[in-house]
Design an enzyme around this catalytic site. Structure first.
Site, short mmCIF file in Angstrom:
data_model
loop_
_atom_site.label_atom_id
_atom_site.label_comp_id
_atom_site.label_asym_id
_atom_site.label_seq_id
_atom_site.Cartn_x
_atom_site.Cartn_y
_atom_site.Cartn_z
N GLU A 457 0.79 -1.23 0.00
CA GLU A 457 0.00 0.00 0.00
C GLU A 457 0.82 1.28 0.00
O GLU A 457 0.27 2.37 0.21
CB GLU A 457 -1.00 0.02 1.18
CG GLU A 457 -2.02 -1.10 1.11
CD GLU A 457 -3.08 -1.05 2.19
OE1 GLU A 457 -4.11 -1.72 2.04
OE2 GLU A 457 -2.87 -0.34 3.20
N GLU A 554 -7.06 -7.56 -1.33
CA GLU A 554 -7.49 -7.34 0.06
C GLU A 554 -8.95 -6.89 0.07
O GLU A 554 -9.33 -6.02 -0.72
CB GLU A 554 -6.65 -6.26 0.76
CG GLU A 554 -5.32 -6.70 1.30
CD GLU A 554 -4.72 -5.65 2.23
OE1 GLU A 554 -5.51 -4.89 2.87
OE2 GLU A 554 -3.49 -5.59 2.33
#
Length: 912
Positions: A457, A554
């Site tokens: 991320e 995710e």
């Protein structure tokens, strides 16, 4: 895989003796606090926290508020020391090294009061030349610096500009500046885990003495030559030659089952030398490839490599070699802008289905091989084929990857950078380069690892401006990002490993991010790469809120672990949803509120006046909510694999967050701390099934798609039933003609307006009825029985309380297979309840749904064992060799679990 080093008897120079002598320094050490006021024994491998616990100097660190109470441990500077005697004549050896496989983290290392080196990276192997320092009797000392204080010092020293974030959100109760230390990032705290910044020698340590030369490491990569249609092996061996003259000899590589043997001469010049070998596999022998779980076998071949050198020195190594290819396909899709993003294994496109892996404990010395097997077997038993090793934890121990190889679990391997920007100074980069080179060398022989990923991320954090960077400063941070992940990590990976792809981040736009200068203006673009998606406010039963992306690595929803898990680390005053303990254990902002809001959309919340009863019911309801939400989302992604709608779709991966827990707390996990299955994991076994019918509504029309992960087409019959909530018998049932489900596709099987469906079935209304459906062929069930709710369950009409009891004789337990094996099944049974009976509310039909973990009502429920055991039993009720469930309802009807999908172990081909 575990590479076993066999050092044979050798003659070194004029004297006879072993080629190398090794002394392990595992075992008991002494540990003392910074001011010397506390001294205790401690084991290596281990850490200060577990040493204190073993000596009863602290309570269980996970008990109640001890993550805060024991902050002092991480803030102190501890010292590890040991005295040891060399059991051989040290004067007869040319070189002696002190080797640490892993030190956590910042230390000064002294041998016999002489500083021999320093460590500052948890993920590196350290080797110190102690030839001039070592004696017959020695004292060794590692002076640790508090990782919290060290990180703060490094951040303060970085004066040119800030490198955010400084600290985690307050709700996480963590420590600051973790991005300035090469250590397990989540050890400073995360939104699902505690802050325990450990100190200790967390892997093996040993003394090695040798003459002439020593093999430092050995690694290899199977390479497929598509043009010649043959397999080759690239083997790399590193030697430390302490002889003053070149060393000559030859090396022989043998793979007996592949009838392959190759010998060639070698010359080793003094110093550090690398020998590269290229071995051609016999083309006349068929090579069986390694396949992911559900797609084939995990075949491996034994290999030996023997170095025979001058002076009678022989060094032999053995390893298991697996052959497989992996490709990341990013290419145009007809009818859609952007590019595909999917993986081919051995030339076959494979839908990646699974979850995300986090460290199994805050204290790595407690992560045993048995625990790893339990957790990884649970993933396979839930029909998963992939785990993403998340970038905020650790590069897992060798046993983890060996098990993934054995079980057929593909691994998406992050490098250990997560949710932060990182410095790019030369010292930091040099440490990272050594870390990456070591880890790639250690892990690249594992077929289970299918991709490297630079970070978690961080592209999104930078380009979506999570940390409020001023626009004028953005080029500086982009330059640091490219320096670290592209010019260093990527360069090392692509040089060292040519057998698998590298992506810079997750999420990323893949090739599009590269085209935009390695960072995309929108890393969450659904037309490229992978995405992460979380939405806790919108109704999770509404599939339209989910992104129709190429790959979703995710997504998820929180739930609480079972009461039996919480009970061990809490006290009676903690057992309410609004208690100080419940708020403390929740590290995700507003997480407890969000769970109730989501549950309240479709379920009546517990109303018991008994606080404990209400707490248990609420915990249970969060698990029901989580399971149903993730089910709806996962099924959406699976049926999107063959669709392109308004330019979006062709989804080829669904990895929910997260598989396992690091402690006992609310989280996104489907396995509780220690391995107990949450309701979500039982659901996952169904929604990840190789053949699955998926139902959904769009504009008052009910659709059923058949999703296939099989490698061949399948002729199926679809059965659709409507049931009233108040009855066990279906009100009506219809079967389709034989339909063809294409291999590796999602196929539309059924379409009917809901009003017409209800009208043809007596007195059915949305509130009174529920739909079930399954796939079969020649009377054989091919899929789990799935279901579709026609209304919110809090509006369901016809539910009544049902009194369910059951018994499981001890003799039956000995024959009852389970998702993780007999022992774990028994443990789950014991962990929930010691009796074997339960009162579960709902109608007779509702009871069946409750036993499968489908339904929870507003009414009270007894211990989870009733549901868990009934789920296990009902799932296996139709399997040969498994007992039937003989639960008795209040109405006196036995069995009655027809809405509960039997658990079917599928082959990789459709039965004829």
């Amino acid at each position: 895989m575990r590479l076993r080093l066999l050092l044979l008897l050798a003659v070194c120079g004029a004297a006879a003796g072993a080629a190398v002598r090794t002394l392990s320094l595992r075992g008991r050490w002494r540990i003392r606090s910074g001011n010397g006021s506390l001294e205790l024994p401690g084991d290596v491998p281990g850490c200060v926290h577990t040493a204190l616990l073993q000596q009863n100097l602290i309570q269980d660190p996970y008990y109640r508020f001890n993550d805060l109470n024991y902050r002092w441990i991480s803030l102190d500077n501890w010292t590890y020391s040991k005295e040891f005697k060399i059991p051989f004549d040290i004067s007869k050896w040319q070189k002696v090294n002190l080797i640490f496989e892993g030190v956590d983290t910042v230390t000064k290392v002294l041998l016999n009061d002489v500083t021999i080196g320093e460590t500052d990276n948890m993920f590196k192997r350290y080797s110190f030349d102690v030839t001039s320092v070592v004696r017959d009797v020695n004292s060794i000392e590692l002076r640790f610096q508090s990782p919290v204080l060290y990180a703060a010092q490094q951040s303060k020293a970085h004066t040119r500009y800030e490198v955010p974030p400084d600290c985690p959100p307050v709700v996480q109760k963590g420590e600051c500046h973790v991005n300035f230390i090469r250590k397990e990032q989540c050890s400073f705290g995360w939104d699902w885990g505690p802050s325990f910044p450990t100190q200790g020698i967390w892997k093996d340590v040993r003394v090695e003495a040798y003459n002439f030369c020593q093999l430092n490491y050995f690694t290899f990569s199977p390479i497929y030559d598509a043009g010649a249609q043959e397999w080759n092996l690239e083997i790399e061996s590193s030697f430390d030659v302490v002889s003053s003259k070149p060393v000559y000899g030859h090396v022989m590589v043998a793979l007996p089952k592949l009838q392959t043997q190759q010998t060639q001469g070698i010359e080793l010049q003094p110093g550090e030398r690398v020998v590269e070998l290229f071995v051609k596999i016999n083309k006349n022998i068929s090579v069986e490839t390694w396949w992911p779980h559900g797609h084939g076998n995990q075949t491996g071949y034994n290999m030996t490599i023997l170095f025979e050198l001058e002076e009678g020195l022989s060094i032999e190594k053995s390893a298991k070699v697996y052959f497989r290819t992996v490709e990341l396909i990013e290419e145009p899709i007809k009818g859609s802008p952007g590019l595909s993003f999917y993986f081919k294994i051995n030339g076959l496109p494979i839908f990646l289905k699974g979850s995300n892996w986090i460290p199994a404990d805050s204290f790595q010395d407690r992560v045993t091989s048995d625990l790893l097997r339990l957790l990884l077997q649970s993933a396979v038993d839930a029909n998963m084929n992939t785990l993403r090793v998340w970038g905020g934890g650790v590069y897992e121990q060798d046993k983890f990857y060996e098990l993934c190889d054995e079980l057929g679990i593909m691994v998406w391997q992050d490098f250990m950078f997560a949710c932060a920007l990182y410095p790019a100074g030369q010292g930091f980069v040099d440490s990272v380069r050594a870390e990456v080179a070591y880890q790639v060398r250690r892990l690249k022989s594992h077929p289970s690892i299918i991709t490297w990923s630079g970070n978690n991320e961080n592209e999104a954090a930078l380009m979506m401006n999570w940390y409020g960077i001023h626009i004028s400063d953005l080029p500086t941070y982009i330059n640091d990002y490219v320096t670290l992940y592209v010019k260093n990590i990527r360069e090392i990976v692509l040089t060292a490993d040519k057998t698998r792809p590298f992506i810079t981040s997750s999420p990323t736009n893949g090739a599009e991010s590269v085209a935009e200068g390695w960072v995309s203006h929108n890393p969450y673009d659904k037309h490229f790469g992978d995405v992460h998606f979380y939405d806790y406010i919108s109704d999770c039963w509404n599939w339209k809120i989910f992104p129709k992306a190429r790959f979703v690595s995710e997504y998820g929803y929180q739930s609480w672990p079972s009461f039996s898990t919480l009970e061990k680390i809490s006290s009676e005053e903690d057992w309410s949803y609004g208690s100080r303990f419940s708020l403390h254990r929740q590290h995700h902002a507003d997480g407890n509120t969000e769970m109730l809001l989501q549950a309240g959309l479709h379920f009546k919340l517990p109303q018991s006046k008994d606080p404990l009863r209400s707490f248990k019911d609420t915990i249970y309801l969060t698990q029901v909510m989580q399971a149903q939400c993730v089910k709806t989302q996962t099924e959406f992604y699976r049926r999107s694999r063959s669709q392109v709608v308004q330019g979006e779709g062709h989804t080829m991966g669904a990895l929910y967050w997260q598989l396992n827990d690091i402690w006992q707390a609310p989280s996104w996990a489907s396995l509780e701390y220690g391995g107990k299955w949450k309701m979500l994991h039982y659901f996952a076994r169904h929604f990840f099934a190789p053949l699955l019918p998926v139902g959904f509504e769009n504009q008052d029309v009910f659709f059923i798609y058949g999703v296939s992960d099989l490698r061949s087409d399948c002729n199926v019959t679809l059965t659709v039933r409507l049931h009233a909530w108040s009855s066990l018998e279906p009100l009506c049932s219809r079967r389709t003609r034989r339909l063809v489900m294409k291999a590796g596709k999602a196929t539309l099987l059924y379409e009917e307006p809901v009003p017409r469906l209800l009208k043809t079935c007596g007195k059915c209304t949305r509130q009174r009825c529920v739909v079930s459906f399954h796939l079969s062929a020649a009377g054989q069930l091919l899929s789990p029985t799935n279901y579709h709710f026609l209304s919110s369950l809090k509006e369901a009409v016809g539910l009544h309380k049902a009194h369910i009891t059951f018994s499981v004789p001890a003799t039956l337990l000995s024959r009852l297979p389970s998702v993780v094996g007999l022992v774990q099944w028994k443990e789950r049974l014991r962990g929930h309840h010691h009796e074997g009976s339960a009162v579960v509310p709902g109608s007779i039909l509702g009871a069946s749904l409750q036993r499968s973990g489908v339904l929870s009502s507003s009414l009270t429920s007894e211990e989870t064992i009733g549901r868990s055991c009934a789920r296990s039993c009902s799932q296996g009720a139709s399997e040969p060799g498994r007992p039937s469930c003989l639960g008795t309802t209040a109405g006196g009807v036995k069995g009655a679990a027809f809405l509960v999908p039997p658990s079917v172990d599928f082959s990789e081909t459709c039965p004829s």
